[in-house]
Design a protein around this motif. Structure first.
Motif, PDB file in Angstrom:
ATOM      1  N   SER A  12     -81.407  10.617  16.839  1.00 44.54           N
ATOM      2  CA  SER A  12     -81.913   9.686  15.827  1.00 44.54           C
ATOM      3  C   SER A  12     -83.076  10.258  15.045  1.00 44.54           C
ATOM      4  O   SER A  12     -83.387   9.798  13.960  1.00 44.54           O
ATOM      5  N   SER A  13     -83.770  11.267  15.597  1.00 43.15           N
ATOM      6  CA  SER A  13     -84.879  11.891  14.873  1.00 43.15           C
ATOM      7  C   SER A  13     -84.607  13.389  14.744  1.00 43.15           C
ATOM      8  O   SER A  13     -83.921  13.975  15.583  1.00 43.15           O
ATOM      9  N   ASN A  14     -85.163  13.970  13.709  1.00 41.56           N
ATOM     10  CA  ASN A  14     -84.918  15.383  13.447  1.00 41.56           C
ATOM     11  C   ASN A  14     -86.089  16.246  13.934  1.00 41.56           C
ATOM     12  O   ASN A  14     -86.615  17.073  13.195  1.00 41.56           O
ATOM     13  N   ASN A  15     -86.513  16.023  15.166  1.00 42.86           N
ATOM     14  CA  ASN A  15     -87.559  16.864  15.738  1.00 42.86           C
ATOM     15  C   ASN A  15     -86.970  18.226  16.102  1.00 42.86           C
ATOM     16  O   ASN A  15     -85.957  18.302  16.800  1.00 42.86           O
ATOM     17  N   ILE A  16     -87.624  19.283  15.667  1.00 45.15           N
ATOM     18  CA  ILE A  16     -87.141  20.626  16.003  1.00 45.15           C
ATOM     19  C   ILE A  16     -88.134  21.340  16.924  1.00 45.15           C
ATOM     20  O   ILE A  16     -88.181  22.557  16.971  1.00 45.15           O
ATOM     21  N   ASP A  17     -88.918  20.553  17.670  1.00 45.19           N
ATOM     22  CA  ASP A  17     -89.919  21.166  18.535  1.00 45.19           C
ATOM     23  C   ASP A  17     -89.377  21.510  19.922  1.00 45.19           C
ATOM     24  O   ASP A  17     -90.126  21.949  20.787  1.00 45.19           O
ATOM     25  N   PHE A  18     -88.071  21.307  20.141  1.00 47.98           N
ATOM     26  CA  PHE A  18     -87.474  21.702  21.420  1.00 47.98           C
ATOM     27  C   PHE A  18     -87.331  23.222  21.505  1.00 47.98           C
ATOM     28  O   PHE A  18     -87.154  23.906  20.505  1.00 47.98           O
ATOM     29  N   GLN A  19     -87.363  23.743  22.744  1.00 50.18           N
ATOM     30  CA  GLN A  19     -87.236  25.186  22.962  1.00 50.18           C
ATOM     31  C   GLN A  19     -85.925  25.735  22.413  1.00 50.18           C
ATOM     32  O   GLN A  19     -85.864  26.878  21.950  1.00 50.18           O
ATOM     33  N   TYR A  20     -84.874  24.946  22.487  1.00 48.05           N
ATOM     34  CA  TYR A  20     -83.549  25.386  22.030  1.00 48.05           C
ATOM     35  C   TYR A  20     -83.606  25.964  20.620  1.00 48.05           C
ATOM     36  O   TYR A  20     -82.947  26.960  20.308  1.00 48.05           O
ATOM     37  N   TYR A  21     -84.432  25.346  19.748  1.00 46.21           N
ATOM     38  CA  TYR A  21     -84.455  25.754  18.348  1.00 46.21           C
ATOM     39  C   TYR A  21     -85.176  27.075  18.124  1.00 46.21           C
ATOM     40  O   TYR A  21     -85.129  27.620  17.011  1.00 46.21           O
ATOM     41  N   SER A  22     -85.802  27.613  19.163  1.00 46.37           N
ATOM     42  CA  SER A  22     -86.441  28.925  19.030  1.00 46.37           C
ATOM     43  C   SER A  22     -85.406  29.982  18.661  1.00 46.37           C
ATOM     44  O   SER A  22     -85.588  30.756  17.714  1.00 46.37           O
ATOM     45  N   LYS A  23     -84.292  30.012  19.398  1.00 47.33           N
ATOM     46  CA  LYS A  23     -83.241  30.989  19.104  1.00 47.33           C
ATOM     47  C   LYS A  23     -82.496  30.642  17.814  1.00 47.33           C
ATOM     48  O   LYS A  23     -82.006  31.534  17.118  1.00 47.33           O
ATOM     49  N   VAL A  24     -82.416  29.348  17.503  1.00 46.45           N
ATOM     50  CA  VAL A  24     -81.789  28.930  16.242  1.00 46.45           C
ATOM     51  C   VAL A  24     -82.580  29.492  15.058  1.00 46.45           C
ATOM     52  O   VAL A  24     -82.022  30.104  14.141  1.00 46.45           O
ATOM     53  N   ILE A  25     -83.899  29.311  15.102  1.00 47.57           N
ATOM     54  CA  ILE A  25     -84.773  29.767  14.011  1.00 47.57           C
ATOM     55  C   ILE A  25     -84.748  31.288  13.904  1.00 47.57           C
ATOM     56  O   ILE A  25     -84.672  31.852  12.804  1.00 47.57           O
ATOM     57  N   THR A  26     -84.801  31.962  15.058  1.00 44.57           N
ATOM     58  CA  THR A  26     -84.785  33.423  15.062  1.00 44.57           C
ATOM     59  C   THR A  26     -83.493  33.952  14.447  1.00 44.57           C
ATOM     60  O   THR A  26     -83.502  34.896  13.648  1.00 44.57           O
ATOM     61  N   SER A  27     -82.375  33.341  14.810  1.00 39.80           N
ATOM     62  CA  SER A  27     -81.080  33.761  14.267  1.00 39.80           C
ATOM     63  C   SER A  27     -80.968  33.420  12.783  1.00 39.80           C
ATOM     64  O   SER A  27     -80.401  34.182  12.000  1.00 39.80           O
ATOM     65  N   TYR A  28     -81.529  32.290  12.389  1.00 39.37           N
ATOM     66  CA  TYR A  28     -81.444  31.838  10.995  1.00 39.37           C
ATOM     67  C   TYR A  28     -82.174  32.799  10.061  1.00 39.37           C
ATOM     68  O   TYR A  28     -81.645  33.210   9.025  1.00 39.37           O
ATOM     69  N   PHE A  29     -83.405  33.164  10.412  1.00 36.67           N
ATOM     70  CA  PHE A  29     -84.212  33.993   9.517  1.00 36.67           C
ATOM     71  C   PHE A  29     -83.946  35.483   9.696  1.00 36.67           C
ATOM     72  O   PHE A  29     -84.068  36.257   8.742  1.00 36.67           O
ATOM     73  N   GLY A  30     -83.587  35.901  10.901  1.00 38.99           N
ATOM     74  CA  GLY A  30     -83.303  37.307  11.125  1.00 38.99           C
ATOM     75  C   GLY A  30     -84.525  38.175  10.885  1.00 38.99           C
ATOM     76  O   GLY A  30     -85.667  37.722  10.915  1.00 38.99           O
TER      77      GLY A  30
END
Length: 466
Positions: free
Chosen positions: A203-221
């Motif tokens: 229901s909320s778009n919080n991206i402060d979870f650890q999971y998103y660390s690898k998402v962000i790293t992969s996204y920006f390269g």
């Protein structure tokens, strides 16, 4: 006489008249109220479907954990209620060994309830980075098995089933690449911010979870130099200190020879803000990082320190004095310099504070001699091997002191109050034809660079550094 049914019953009307009457029986104001109410109901239903469940209270979690810890070796899955199993999900991060996790996985499979999806999703997102791959895989396996067999109608679980590929060991990286493809050509808007609701039904778009660390790293390269503003916004919202340590070092390495000084300065400022002062090795390490990630951190730290050394040398010879030849020499021999400091007067310090290039690092590199209020003088102290090399802002000499000498110890202690305490007039001059002296001064006459290099070669300074 007509025998039609309308004649017999006495019905004489036009069907179009009734259609128009039906359309006008509700006013436009009433219709607007009905539409607004319907929209609110749909929004509430959507939020209810996606709402994260409330966690059990801490006493319930603690009691369930004590019971499981004391009895998991002789476990009977039926000894645990649905309430206790749900509580155990929220303390999975406390499980002490792989056996505890594998045993609990069997309990989940045997006593499965669909509501467990919520707690397991929370665990995966929040503990993705700190959970060992073996334990993480055990929980992922349960999650995937139950999603595969789910045949209910709840939108959130159906969405999770549709996006199950993003909740595998390499799922975070896959999601990052997927989002990057979606955002091709974008430099401002970033779909990472909407990923929690779009892909996991939260229901909320919080991206402060650890999971998103690898998402962000992969996204920006490695090469996101043109998206630094976007990266800064994402990292600030993400607020997990491991992520800058993954992505920024790789970018620094990729752009170590960057020509655009503005981009280099912006990248440096983000690195210092998000990771810390590169002089502090403890800031530039990643406890749960891979060997490659920690290697990148160390290499990037060295590059960043070199950028800083270049910046401070340039500023010393631009702001504290104007001597392009000496500036050029030291910039060309930057690899010799392990560390440096600038000592100056209160007046010159006020000038340096106005330079945005170094404003955030002044406190660690620039020191003020408060007693020197009547002179316009500064000193650049460079640590080179076992020696201190000192350049003064006035016309004069390069001073060289051994670190273990009386003069060197005084410099290291930072306990001097006047420039003359380190600019000893009685120090002998090192001549080009006689470079045996271990300490001394070299006049800045024509060819001083050659004399210095002969001296360094004689005293094995370069060899000891390289």
């Amino acid at each position: 006489m007509s025998n039609s049914i309308n004649d017999i019953m006495g019905f004489y009307f036009d069907s179009n008249t009734f259609t128009l009457g039906a359309k006008s029986c509700i006013s436009s104001a009433q219709q607007k109220i009905i539409d607004n109410a319907t929209n609110r109901q749909r929004t509430i239903a959507r939020h209810c479907a996606a709402a994260e469940e409330k966690q059990p209270n801490q006493s319930t979690i603690d009691a369930a954990y004590r019971k499981f810890k004391n009895g998991y070796t002789k476990l009977n899955a039926e000894d645990y209620s649905s309430r206790e199993i749900r509580a155990l999900i929220y303390c999975l991060h406390k499980f002490e060994n792989d056996t505890m996790v594998s045993t609990f996985a069997k309990v989940l499979d045997k006593q499965w309830r669909n509501r467990f999806f919520n707690g397991l999703l929370y665990f995966l997102l929040s503990c993705w980075d700190i959970t060992g791959s073996n334990r993480l895989q055990m929980i992922i396996d349960v999650f995937q098995r139950q999603l595969k067999t789910y045949n209910g109608k709840r939108d959130k679980y159906l969405l999770l089933k549709q996006n199950a590929r993003f909740l595998t060991l390499n799922g975070a990286e896959l999601l990052g690449m997927t989002l990057r493809k979606m955002d091709v050509g974008q430099t401002k808007s970033c779909s990472i911010f909407s990923a929690p609701s779009v892909f996991f039904g939260l229901s909320s778009n919080n991206i402060d979870f650890q999971y998103y660390s690898k998402v962000i790293t992969s996204y920006f390269g490695r090469n996101a130099i043109e998206k630094l503003d976007m990266l800064k916004d994402v990292l600030e919202s993400h607020n997990y200190d491991a992520t800058p340590k993954r992505i920024i070092p790789a970018m620094i390495i990729q752009n170590k020879d960057i020509v655009n000084e503005a981009n280099q300065e912006y990248l440096r400022s983000i690195a210092v803000k998000m990771i810390g002062n590169p002089e502090l090795a403890s800031k530039w390490s990643l406890r749960n990082g891979s060997p490659e990630e920690n290697s990148n951190l160390q290499e990037a730290r060295q590059i960043l320190n070199e950028w800083l050394k270049r910046k401070f040398i340039s500023i010393f010879f631009e702001k504290c004095m104007h001597e392009p030849a000496r500036q050029k020499y030291w910039l060309e021999h930057i690899d010799l310099i392990e560390d440096l400091e600038i000592w100056t007067t209160p007046f010159t310090m006020s000038i340096l504070k106005q330079d945005k290039r170094i404003a955030d690092m002044l406190i660690t590199k620039v020191y003020v001699l408060d007693n020197e209020k009547k002179v316009d003088k500064s000193a650049l102290i460079m640590s080179v091997g076992n020696y201190y090399f000192i350049e003064f802002s006035d016309v004069g000499c390069l001073y060289i002191y051994r670190k273990n000498s009386i003069y060197g110890s005084q410099i290291a202690s930072k306990r001097f109050f006047y420039f003359d305490e380190i600019k000893r007039m009685k120090v002998e001059t090192i001549q080009s034809f006689y470079v045996e002296k271990q300490e001394g001064k070299i006049d800045h006459h024509k060819g001083w660079e050659g004399t210095l290099e002969k001296w360094m070669e004689r005293h094995r300074v370069i060899q000891n550094i390289w």
